[in-house]
Design a protein around this motif. Structure first.
Motif, short mmCIF file in Angstrom:
data_model
loop_
_atom_site.label_atom_id
_atom_site.label_comp_id
_atom_site.label_asym_id
_atom_site.label_seq_id
_atom_site.Cartn_x
_atom_site.Cartn_y
_atom_site.Cartn_z
N GLY A 36 46.88 39.63 58.00
CA GLY A 36 45.47 39.93 58.25
C GLY A 36 44.65 40.16 56.99
O GLY A 36 43.51 40.60 57.06
N VAL A 37 45.23 39.86 55.83
CA VAL A 37 44.52 40.03 54.56
C VAL A 37 43.52 38.89 54.36
O VAL A 37 42.42 39.10 53.85
CB VAL A 37 45.51 40.10 53.38
CG1 VAL A 37 44.81 40.11 52.04
CG2 VAL A 37 46.40 41.33 53.53
N THR A 42 37.03 35.46 55.34
CA THR A 42 37.29 35.77 53.94
C THR A 42 36.85 34.61 53.07
O THR A 42 37.38 33.51 53.20
CB THR A 42 38.79 36.05 53.70
OG1 THR A 42 39.25 37.02 54.63
CG2 THR A 42 39.05 36.52 52.29
N SER A 43 35.89 34.85 52.18
CA SER A 43 35.48 33.77 51.27
C SER A 43 36.13 33.92 49.90
O SER A 43 36.43 32.94 49.25
CB SER A 43 33.96 33.74 51.13
OG SER A 43 33.50 34.96 50.57
N MET A 44 36.37 35.17 49.49
CA MET A 44 37.05 35.42 48.22
C MET A 44 38.27 36.30 48.51
O MET A 44 38.14 37.38 49.09
CB MET A 44 36.11 36.14 47.25
CG MET A 44 36.70 36.34 45.88
SD MET A 44 36.85 34.77 45.02
CE MET A 44 37.24 35.31 43.38
N ALA A 45 39.44 35.80 48.15
CA ALA A 45 40.68 36.53 48.42
C ALA A 45 40.71 37.85 47.65
O ALA A 45 40.23 37.92 46.52
CB ALA A 45 41.89 35.69 48.04
N PRO A 46 41.31 38.89 48.23
CA PRO A 46 41.42 40.17 47.53
C PRO A 46 42.57 40.20 46.51
O PRO A 46 42.81 41.21 45.88
CB PRO A 46 41.68 41.16 48.67
CG PRO A 46 42.35 40.35 49.72
CD PRO A 46 41.76 38.98 49.61
N GLY A 76 40.78 27.62 52.58
CA GLY A 76 39.38 27.87 52.90
C GLY A 76 38.81 29.09 52.21
O GLY A 76 37.82 29.66 52.65
N CYS A 77 39.45 29.54 51.14
CA CYS A 77 38.92 30.69 50.42
C CYS A 77 39.14 30.51 48.92
O CYS A 77 39.92 29.67 48.50
CB CYS A 77 39.53 31.95 51.00
SG CYS A 77 40.65 32.92 50.15
N GLN A 78 38.40 31.27 48.13
CA GLN A 78 38.49 31.16 46.68
C GLN A 78 39.39 32.25 46.12
O GLN A 78 39.50 33.34 46.71
CB GLN A 78 37.10 31.26 46.05
CG GLN A 78 36.21 30.09 46.40
CD GLN A 78 34.88 30.20 45.68
OE1 GLN A 78 34.29 31.27 45.61
NE2 GLN A 78 34.43 29.08 45.13
N TYR A 79 39.96 31.96 44.95
CA TYR A 79 40.88 32.91 44.30
C TYR A 79 40.46 33.13 42.86
O TYR A 79 40.12 32.19 42.15
CB TYR A 79 42.32 32.36 44.30
CG TYR A 79 42.82 32.09 45.67
CD1 TYR A 79 43.33 33.11 46.46
CD2 TYR A 79 42.76 30.82 46.22
CE1 TYR A 79 43.78 32.88 47.74
CE2 TYR A 79 43.21 30.57 47.50
CZ TYR A 79 43.71 31.60 48.26
OH TYR A 79 44.14 31.36 49.53
#
Length: 156
Positions: A36-37, A42-46, A76-79
């Motif tokens: 669930g992270v 979520t657009s930018m990963a934590p 589908g998210c940025q890192y």
């Protein structure tokens, strides 16, 4: 109680994974989704990715950027990601000219100061010390260890 770094700049993710290849990256992404992270919103990963130590010298900047791009498209998210240049100022400068925003460079203070100015003027970040990262190498069971990481069972 969680063990979080006290002096972590606000733009950095809460943790890093050492990224060796596409399969490792996707294992991290799938485990983060299962925990669930990472969600559809979520657009930018934590969390972020670091290349293997000295990867610029044996894998190159285009390889790293293509790997990150592929992971971002699939998930589908940025890192936030940083490429390790080892002690090579030349590799760090080349990475910057090729659009790499964040690198790790371990060299003397005079050279570091010059390269830091280059990265700051381009909106990037230069690490003088490799940040701690979770590395999925060896005979580890990726699914088990990643699940434990995201469920906060590992000391951080």
């Amino acid at each position: 109680m969680e063990n979080n770094p006290i002096l972590l700049p606000s733009f950095l993710p809460y943790g890093f994974f050492t990224l060796h290849d596409y399969a490792t990256g996707m294992a991290v992404c799938h485990a983060a989704q299962n925990a669930g992270v990472l969600t559809q919103q979520t657009s930018m990963a934590p969390f972020g990715f670091l290349s293997a130590a000295g990867a610029t010298g044996f894998m190159g900047v285009p390889w790293w950027q293509a790997l990150i791009r592929q992971l971002e498209q699939e998930s589908g998210c940025q890192y936030f990601h940083a490429l390790d240049c080892g002690r090579s100022v030349g590799h760090a400068v080349m990475a910057c000219t090729l659009g790499q925003k964040n690198v790790i460079l371990q060299t003397d203070s005079e050279r570091m100061a010059a390269v830091r100015v280059l990265y700051q003027t381009r909106g990037g970040h230069l690490f003088s010390v490799r940040p701690p990262s979770f590395d999925l190498t060896g005979p580890l069971s990726a699914k088990t260890h990643l699940a434990a990481y995201f469920m906060r069972s590992y000391c951080q």
